[in-house]
Design an enzyme around this catalytic site. Structure first.
Site, PDB file in Angstrom:
ATOM      1  N   SER A 147      33.296  31.380  29.471  1.00 31.13           N
ATOM      2  CA  SER A 147      32.473  32.424  28.501  1.00 31.13           C
ATOM      3  C   SER A 147      31.148  31.808  28.896  1.00 31.13           C
ATOM      4  CB  SER A 147      32.890  32.599  27.201  1.00 31.13           C
ATOM      5  OG  SER A 147      32.138  33.320  26.604  1.00 31.13           O
ATOM      6  N   ASP A 169      35.663  33.677  33.466  1.00 27.34           N
ATOM      7  CA  ASP A 169      34.854  34.715  32.919  1.00 27.34           C
ATOM      8  C   ASP A 169      33.595  34.455  32.400  1.00 27.34           C
ATOM      9  OD1 ASP A 169      35.158  37.602  32.960  1.00 27.34           O
ATOM     10  OD2 ASP A 169      36.061  37.539  30.720  1.00 27.34           O
ATOM     11  N   HIS A 242      38.336  38.845  27.754  1.00 28.37           N
ATOM     12  CA  HIS A 242      37.684  37.732  27.787  1.00 28.37           C
ATOM     13  C   HIS A 242      38.472  36.574  26.958  1.00 28.37           C
ATOM     14  CE1 HIS A 242      33.647  35.599  28.439  1.00 28.37           C
ATOM     15  NE2 HIS A 242      33.776  35.419  26.925  1.00 28.37           N
TER      16      HIS A 242
END
EC number: 3.1.1.14
Length: 329
Positions: A147, A169, A242
């Site tokens: 992230s 991600d 996610h």
């Protein structure tokens, strides 16, 4: 004081396959038992870590390469225990600092500076906190982030000489026009040539609350496309979201809530997703750190070996600038 928790390889059940289809060893737990070590900034070690740390390491004798892992937005480093254990069981030492705990998070610049402090601590501070006869090869360190931690990992790679960078991600803001500062996606090309693997999610760009957790224009595709000088691989976990690399039920209440309700999640078990991500990381680093390319090249050639569906698998070899693309229907 440092606290240690042992973890041993799970015993297999004879005659019961772990997966419904053929797979590769990197997608199952490795041969090493592992130890989890927690270090606080008050540790008597010299120097003490600049941030609280979780270290997950092989317990057996040997010399092992190091992965510096940077957690996602306002998440606890404890929320990734399954991935850490899987990777360490294949012969890597994972060092995961808790860079901050606040909501909202600090500025991206402050986060980057905190990560830099941990990176600078590794050569002097890591070895003395490992089990006896377990040696860290701090001359070859990969940086990996999830992230917003993925953005920090790439930003840190622009500052330090890491051996590889991995984005899980990665996200650089809430949209293409509202990026984090430092805005590394403002660069047309990242100024490094180290090997790169980027793993995105198919549902990361789908909004569940106010906005998507990995919106288009600030997500994995943008990071991959800017690694123009690197040998680089790109994978997309089509049916997962996610937060689906986290533990099923993170022990930290805040991380649990963010994991369950803030982002669009997949409908399937998280276990195959975690094994897929861990296996790709292991195969990638075995290739570029150890020269053992077999598993990584097999995944690139035939993504169906992975425990989940992977779409738009792409690899670009910087030495020849040849592109291999596998689109799974």
């Amino acid at each position: 004081m440092a606290a240690m928790v042992d973890s041993k390889p799970a015993a297999s059940v004879q005659g019961t396959p772990l997966l419904a289809t053929a797979t590769l060893p990197v997608f199952t737990r490795g041969i090493y038992s592992t130890k989890r070590i927690t270090l606080e900034t008050s540790s008597p070690s010299s120097p003490p870590p600049p941030k609280p740390l979780i270290i997950v390491t092989p317990a057996e004798k040997g010399t092992f390469n190091v992965i510096l892992f940077l957690h996602g937005t306002s998440l606890s480093n404890k929320s990734y225990s399954k991935i850490f254990d899987h990777i360490a069981s294949h012969g890597f030492i994972v060092v995961a600092p808790q860079l901050y705990t606040s909501i909202p998070p600090p500025s991206a610049t402050n986060e980057l500076n905190s990560a830099a402090e941990v990176a600078e601590w590794l050569p002097q501070g890591l070895q003395q906190n490992l089990p006896e006869n377990t040696e860290a090869n701090v001359s070859l360190v990969a940086v990996m982030g999830h992230s917003r931690g993925g953005q920090t990992a790439f930003a840190l790679s622009l500052r330090y000489g890491f051996g590889a960078v991995i984005g899980l991600d990665p996200v650089a803001g809430t949209s293409k026009t509202t990026g984090l500062d430092p805005s590394i996606l403002s660069f047309d090309s990242f100024d490094f040539s180290i090997p790169v693997t980027v793993i995105g999610t198919g549902l990361g760009g789908v909004a569940r609350c106010i906005t998507a957790c990995a919106p288009e224009g600030a997500n994995h595709e943008e990071f991959f496309n800017r690694c123009k000088n690197s040998s680089r691989a790109h994978f997309v976990a089509t049916d997962y979201g996610h937060m689906d690399i986290l533990d099923d039920n993170p022990s930290d209440v805040k991380s649990w809530a963010l994991s369950k309700y803030f982002c669009k999640n997949g409908n399937e078990s998280r276990d195959p997703m975690r094994r897929c991500v861990s296996g790709i990381v292991v195969a990638f680093l075995k290739d570029f750190f150890d020269g053992d390319a077999e598993d990584f090249r097999q995944i690139l050639k035939d993504p169906s070996f992975a425990p989940i569906k992977l779409d738009s698998v792409e690899y670009i070899d910087a030495s020849s600038m040849l592109t291999t693309t596998h689109v799974k229907v």
